[in-house]
Enzyme design. Structure first.
Site, PDB file in Angstrom:
ATOM      1  CG  ASP A 197      -1.986   0.858   1.181  1.00 38.45           C
ATOM      2  OD1 ASP A 197      -2.198   1.724   0.399  1.00 38.45           O
ATOM      3  OD2 ASP A 197      -2.738   1.231   2.134  1.00 38.45           O
ATOM      4  NE  ARG A 231     -13.545  -1.907  -1.502  1.00 39.66           N
ATOM      5  CZ  ARG A 231     -13.387  -0.676  -1.142  1.00 39.66           C
ATOM      6  NH1 ARG A 231     -12.098  -0.158  -1.556  1.00 39.66           N
ATOM      7  NH2 ARG A 231     -14.176  -0.168  -0.398  1.00 39.66           N
TER       8      ARG A 231
HETATM    9  N1  NVA Z   1      -3.965   3.086   3.604  1.00 38.58           N
HETATM   10  C1  NVA Z   1      -4.607   3.921   2.316  1.00 38.58           C
HETATM   11  C2  NVA Z   1      -5.756   3.174   1.726  1.00 38.58           C
HETATM   12  C3  NVA Z   1      -6.283   3.787   0.478  1.00 38.58           C
HETATM   13  C4  NVA Z   1      -7.735   2.906   0.218  1.00 38.58           C
HETATM   14  C5  NVA Z   1      -4.973   5.273   3.174  1.00 38.58           C
HETATM   15  O1  NVA Z   1      -5.922   5.167   4.267  1.00 38.58           O
HETATM   16  O2  NVA Z   1      -5.075   6.219   2.373  1.00 38.58           O
HETATM   17  N1   CP Z   2      -9.193   1.066  -2.153  1.00 40.41           N
HETATM   18  C1   CP Z   2      -9.791   2.117  -1.811  1.00 40.41           C
HETATM   19  O1   CP Z   2     -10.298   2.199  -0.876  1.00 40.41           O
HETATM   20  O2   CP Z   2      -9.794   3.036  -2.907  1.00 40.41           O
HETATM   21  P1   CP Z   2     -10.600   4.474  -2.745  1.00 40.41           P
HETATM   22  O3   CP Z   2     -10.010   5.253  -1.704  1.00 40.41           O
HETATM   23  O4   CP Z   2     -10.469   4.982  -4.115  1.00 40.41           O
HETATM   24  O5   CP Z   2     -12.112   4.532  -2.254  1.00 40.41           O
END
Ligand code: NVA
Ligand code: CP
Length: 314
Positions: free
Chosen positions: A219, A287
């Protein structure tokens, strides 16, 4: 208060219910579920942070199940001007059948859920991202069938995704091997809980984490709300990029997952995320299917018990 269930973390579903949710999502994905259990209902979607996938998948999914979805950002609703969380939750409960919320503190989602008397679904907090891990489990199930036999490698930040992976490993009993730089470990409670029931490895060496893994997952290094830490984090995470050399240490049939959005050249090499082992587009699509299963179960009375068609009291 009307009886209802929330989805705030993966611990809100038992292992058997997680299996049932994944099976229902797979059925929906295959086009073998044509019901509209949410016909005439509304889903409130509160976004205190940006989103592409979560917003689109919930909105499209709700519509496919017959519901109307409302997109509510802090610019649109009084929450952004300081209306108490509890008051907002009580009002939405009078008009809607469910609430999806993406915000900062998990405690705010919990407060929301305590005040609401309709199901509340966590669409991401700083601490958890349960809908994403459900989609990741579906993606892994498509590649390997039995998620309980997985070895999952988490490379990078011990963030909301890592915490939800820990919950999933604890619920389903698979192996989770996390490589996080010092100072970026996942939540200590989630870690201890998972360690007490399944095989959890926490290392500073990404190569140790991916050894023998079926699933390699990473991530961004700076999550939403941490943008000003980007430079410090980029230094701390040096050496944590998932590149071809790292993927070569996983199983030959390993898949690569990333919840997206991704930064090519930072946490993942373009050759990996755009390469043959990547399943990120299936993961993003999933999703939609898993969240439809969650909404059908929590808001539409779809049973998660084997042999039962509809839950009672819904
Ligand atoms: N760890 C990331 C995930 C985004 C879908 C965030 O919290 O920004
Ligand atoms: N992976 C995810 O939650 O993507 P978004 O931030 O675009 O919703």
């Amino acid at each position: 208060m009307r009886p209802h269930r929330d989805f705030l973390t993966l611990r809100d579903f038992s292992a058997a219910e997680l299996d049932a949710l994944l099976a229902l999502a797979a059925r929906m994905k295959a086009g073998r579920y044509r019901k509209q259990p949410l016909a005439g209902k509304a889903l409130a979607m509160i976004f205190m942070k940006a989103s592409t996938r979560t917003r689109v998948s919930f909105e499209v999914g709700a519509w496919q199940l017959g519901a109307h979805a409302l997109f509510l950002s802090p610019r649109d609703v009084q929450l952004g001007r300081g209306e108490p969380i509890g008051d907002t939750a009580r009002v939405l409960s009078r008009m809607c059948a469910g609430i999806m919320i993406r915000t900062f503190a998990q405690a705010d989602v919990e407060e929301f859920a305590r005040a609401a008397d309709i199901p509340v679904i966590n669409g991401l907090t700083d601490e958890h991202h349960p809908c994403q891990i459900l989609a990741d489990l579906l993606t892994a199930r498509e590649a390997f069938d039995d998620v309980r036999k997985l070895s999952v490698a988490w490379i990078g930040d011990g963030n909301n995704m890592a915490n939800s992976w820990l919950d999933a490993a604890a619920q389903l009993g698979f192996e989770l091997r996390l490589a996080c730089p010092k100072g970026y470990d996942p939540d200590s409670t989630a870690l201890a809980r998972a360690k007490s029931v399944t095989r959890i490895v926490l290392t500073r060496d990404p190569r140790e984490a991916v050894a023998g893994a079926n699933v390699v997952n990473t991530d961004v290094w700076a999550s939403m709300g941490q943008e000003e830490e980007q430079a410090v984090r980029a230094r701390a995470f040096a050496g944590f990029i998932v590149d071809d050399a790292l993927m070569a240490r996983a199983r030959r049939d390993a898949i690569f997952l990333h919840c997206l959005p991704a930064h090519r050249g930072e946490e993942v090499a373009a050759s990996v995320i755009d390469g043959r082992q990547s399943r990120v587009w299936d993961e993003a699509e999933n999703r939609l299917h898993v969240q439809k299963a969650v909404m059908a179960a929590l808001m539409g009375g779809e049973s998660l018990r084997p042999g039962k068609k509809r839950a009672r009291g819904k």
